[in-house]
Design a protein around this motif. Structure first.
Motif, PDB file in Angstrom:
ATOM      1  N   GLU A   1       1.940 -46.168   7.558  1.00 30.64           N
ATOM      2  CA  GLU A   1       3.236 -45.790   8.617  1.00 30.64           C
ATOM      3  C   GLU A   1       3.640 -44.439   8.008  1.00 30.64           C
ATOM      4  O   GLU A   1       3.412 -44.056   6.959  1.00 30.64           O
ATOM      5  CB  GLU A   1       4.356 -46.784   8.052  1.00 30.64           C
ATOM      6  CG  GLU A   1       4.898 -47.012   6.919  1.00 30.64           C
ATOM      7  CD  GLU A   1       5.826 -47.988   6.686  1.00 30.64           C
ATOM      8  OE1 GLU A   1       6.492 -48.084   5.504  1.00 30.64           O
ATOM      9  OE2 GLU A   1       6.175 -48.851   7.400  1.00 30.64           O
ATOM     10  N   GLY A   2       4.270 -43.784   9.179  1.00 37.67           N
ATOM     11  CA  GLY A   2       4.494 -42.372   8.541  1.00 37.67           C
ATOM     12  C   GLY A   2       5.537 -41.752   9.965  1.00 37.67           C
ATOM     13  O   GLY A   2       5.974 -42.503  10.775  1.00 37.67           O
ATOM     14  N   SER A   3       5.709 -40.555   9.794  1.00 38.43           N
ATOM     15  CA  SER A   3       6.538 -39.801  10.791  1.00 38.43           C
ATOM     16  C   SER A   3       5.606 -38.578  11.365  1.00 38.43           C
ATOM     17  O   SER A   3       4.986 -37.999  10.566  1.00 38.43           O
ATOM     18  CB  SER A   3       7.839 -39.468  10.367  1.00 38.43           C
ATOM     19  OG  SER A   3       8.567 -40.468  10.086  1.00 38.43           O
ATOM     20  N   VAL A   4       5.842 -38.171  12.546  1.00 40.28           N
ATOM     21  CA  VAL A   4       5.188 -36.985  13.038  1.00 40.28           C
ATOM     22  C   VAL A   4       6.392 -35.832  13.296  1.00 40.28           C
ATOM     23  O   VAL A   4       7.455 -36.351  13.964  1.00 40.28           O
ATOM     24  CB  VAL A   4       4.297 -37.002  14.337  1.00 40.28           C
ATOM     25  CG1 VAL A   4       3.926 -35.581  14.962  1.00 40.28           C
ATOM     26  CG2 VAL A   4       3.434 -38.064  14.095  1.00 40.28           C
ATOM     27  N   LEU A   5       6.311 -34.741  12.554  1.00 41.78           N
ATOM     28  CA  LEU A   5       7.538 -33.920  12.605  1.00 41.78           C
ATOM     29  C   LEU A   5       6.915 -32.523  12.862  1.00 41.78           C
ATOM     30  O   LEU A   5       6.043 -31.842  12.840  1.00 41.78           O
ATOM     31  CB  LEU A   5       7.910 -33.632  11.229  1.00 41.78           C
ATOM     32  CG  LEU A   5       8.582 -34.991  10.427  1.00 41.78           C
ATOM     33  CD1 LEU A   5       8.619 -34.521   8.972  1.00 41.78           C
ATOM     34  CD2 LEU A   5       9.648 -35.730  11.043  1.00 41.78           C
ATOM     35  N   GLN A   6       8.042 -31.821  13.664  1.00 40.40           N
ATOM     36  CA  GLN A   6       7.344 -30.388  14.108  1.00 40.40           C
ATOM     37  C   GLN A   6       7.386 -29.426  12.860  1.00 40.40           C
ATOM     38  O   GLN A   6       8.263 -29.725  12.056  1.00 40.40           O
ATOM     39  CB  GLN A   6       8.842 -29.884  15.030  1.00 40.40           C
ATOM     40  CG  GLN A   6       8.794 -30.668  16.572  1.00 40.40           C
ATOM     41  CD  GLN A   6       9.868 -29.804  17.151  1.00 40.40           C
ATOM     42  OE1 GLN A   6      10.415 -28.854  17.031  1.00 40.40           O
ATOM     43  NE2 GLN A   6      10.213 -30.511  18.376  1.00 40.40           N
ATOM     44  N   SER A   7       6.423 -28.636  12.971  1.00 44.65           N
ATOM     45  CA  SER A   7       6.430 -27.651  11.674  1.00 44.65           C
ATOM     46  C   SER A   7       7.538 -26.603  11.792  1.00 44.65           C
ATOM     47  O   SER A   7       7.875 -26.352  12.623  1.00 44.65           O
ATOM     48  CB  SER A   7       5.077 -26.961  12.021  1.00 44.65           C
ATOM     49  OG  SER A   7       4.900 -25.989  11.073  1.00 44.65           O
ATOM     50  N   GLY A   8       8.045 -26.370  10.655  1.00 46.44           N
ATOM     51  CA  GLY A   8       9.185 -25.464  10.532  1.00 46.44           C
ATOM     52  C   GLY A   8      10.618 -26.370  10.618  1.00 46.44           C
ATOM     53  O   GLY A   8      11.200 -26.198   9.626  1.00 46.44           O
ATOM     54  N   SER A   9      10.693 -26.704  11.837  1.00 44.39           N
ATOM     55  CA  SER A   9      12.213 -27.210  12.102  1.00 44.39           C
ATOM     56  C   SER A   9      12.215 -28.640  11.443  1.00 44.39           C
ATOM     57  O   SER A   9      13.228 -29.194  10.985  1.00 44.39           O
ATOM     58  CB  SER A   9      12.658 -27.566  13.381  1.00 44.39           C
ATOM     59  OG  SER A   9      11.668 -28.378  14.041  1.00 44.39           O
ATOM     60  N   ARG A  10      11.082 -29.527  11.267  1.00 40.12           N
ATOM     61  CA  ARG A  10      10.894 -30.939  10.683  1.00 40.12           C
ATOM     62  C   ARG A  10      11.555 -31.691  11.467  1.00 40.12           C
ATOM     63  O   ARG A  10      11.847 -32.842  11.173  1.00 40.12           O
ATOM     64  CB  ARG A  10      11.465 -30.750   9.231  1.00 40.12           C
ATOM     65  CG  ARG A  10      11.007 -29.709   8.182  1.00 40.12           C
ATOM     66  CD  ARG A  10       9.590 -30.162   7.428  1.00 40.12           C
ATOM     67  NE  ARG A  10       9.792 -31.255   7.017  1.00 40.12           N
ATOM     68  CZ  ARG A  10       8.655 -31.870   6.468  1.00 40.12           C
ATOM     69  NH1 ARG A  10       7.387 -31.334   6.699  1.00 40.12           N
ATOM     70  NH2 ARG A  10       8.585 -33.025   6.057  1.00 40.12           N
TER      71      ARG A  10
ATOM     72  N   HIS B   1      12.256 -41.689  17.299  1.00 42.71           N
ATOM     73  CA  HIS B   1      12.301 -40.998  16.008  1.00 42.71           C
ATOM     74  C   HIS B   1      11.066 -40.409  15.330  1.00 42.71           C
ATOM     75  O   HIS B   1      11.085 -40.196  14.229  1.00 42.71           O
ATOM     76  CB  HIS B   1      13.129 -41.767  15.094  1.00 42.71           C
ATOM     77  CG  HIS B   1      14.369 -42.413  15.577  1.00 42.71           C
ATOM     78  ND1 HIS B   1      15.528 -41.674  15.624  1.00 42.71           N
ATOM     79  CD2 HIS B   1      14.554 -43.495  16.252  1.00 42.71           C
ATOM     80  CE1 HIS B   1      16.455 -42.209  16.257  1.00 42.71           C
ATOM     81  NE2 HIS B   1      15.877 -43.369  16.569  1.00 42.71           N
ATOM     82  N   GLY B   2       9.835 -40.290  16.020  1.00 43.83           N
ATOM     83  CA  GLY B   2       8.685 -39.705  15.694  1.00 43.83           C
ATOM     84  C   GLY B   2       7.998 -40.771  14.437  1.00 43.83           C
ATOM     85  O   GLY B   2       6.936 -40.355  13.689  1.00 43.83           O
ATOM     86  N   ARG B   3       8.557 -41.908  14.355  1.00 44.63           N
ATOM     87  CA  ARG B   3       7.532 -42.967  13.508  1.00 44.63           C
ATOM     88  C   ARG B   3       6.821 -43.791  14.247  1.00 44.63           C
ATOM     89  O   ARG B   3       6.739 -44.007  15.284  1.00 44.63           O
ATOM     90  CB  ARG B   3       8.824 -43.919  13.002  1.00 44.63           C
ATOM     91  CG  ARG B   3       9.856 -43.094  12.033  1.00 44.63           C
ATOM     92  CD  ARG B   3      10.841 -43.930  11.648  1.00 44.63           C
ATOM     93  NE  ARG B   3      11.698 -44.711  12.732  1.00 44.63           N
ATOM     94  CZ  ARG B   3      13.000 -44.903  12.676  1.00 44.63           C
ATOM     95  NH1 ARG B   3      13.803 -44.490  12.023  1.00 44.63           N
ATOM     96  NH2 ARG B   3      13.482 -45.586  13.944  1.00 44.63           N
ATOM     97  N   PHE B   4       5.784 -43.971  13.166  1.00 44.25           N
ATOM     98  CA  PHE B   4       4.786 -44.948  13.700  1.00 44.25           C
ATOM     99  C   PHE B   4       4.354 -46.116  12.552  1.00 44.25           C
ATOM    100  O   PHE B   4       4.666 -45.560  11.309  1.00 44.25           O
ATOM    101  CB  PHE B   4       3.267 -44.271  13.976  1.00 44.25           C
ATOM    102  CG  PHE B   4       2.679 -43.563  12.967  1.00 44.25           C
ATOM    103  CD1 PHE B   4       1.826 -44.062  12.263  1.00 44.25           C
ATOM    104  CD2 PHE B   4       3.203 -42.197  12.704  1.00 44.25           C
ATOM    105  CE1 PHE B   4       1.136 -43.471  11.156  1.00 44.25           C
ATOM    106  CE2 PHE B   4       2.440 -41.429  11.524  1.00 44.25           C
ATOM    107  CZ  PHE B   4       1.716 -41.887  11.026  1.00 44.25           C
TER     108      PHE B   4
END
Length: 75
Positions: A25-34, A55-58
């Protein structure tokens, strides 16, 4: 091309010495802004297995233990 970070953790079953499956499990975040990125397609070993939520989660269930390649693509 958008850059993003994929943050994932694997949780292996602890009932026996050789687990039969794992959860990633985890999250996908924009580089820089997070900031989280929704609707990103998650692949394990080239097989599409999930899409991130709002929320970017999987969460990937029943993954065979071992070394796996995880990729994320934004449509």
């Amino acid at each position: 091309m958008r850059l993003f970070a994929l943050v994932a953790c694997a949780f292996l079953g602890q009932e026996s010495p050789a687990p039969k499956s794992a959860v990633i499990e985890g999250s996908v975040l924009q580089s820089g802004s997070r900031l989280p990125i929704p609707n990103v397609r998650i692949f394990v070993d080239e097989l599409h297995v999930d899409t991130t939520d709002g929320h970017g989660r999987f969460r990937l269930k029943d993954v065979n233990p071992g070394v796996r390649t995880i990729k994320a693509y934004q449509p």
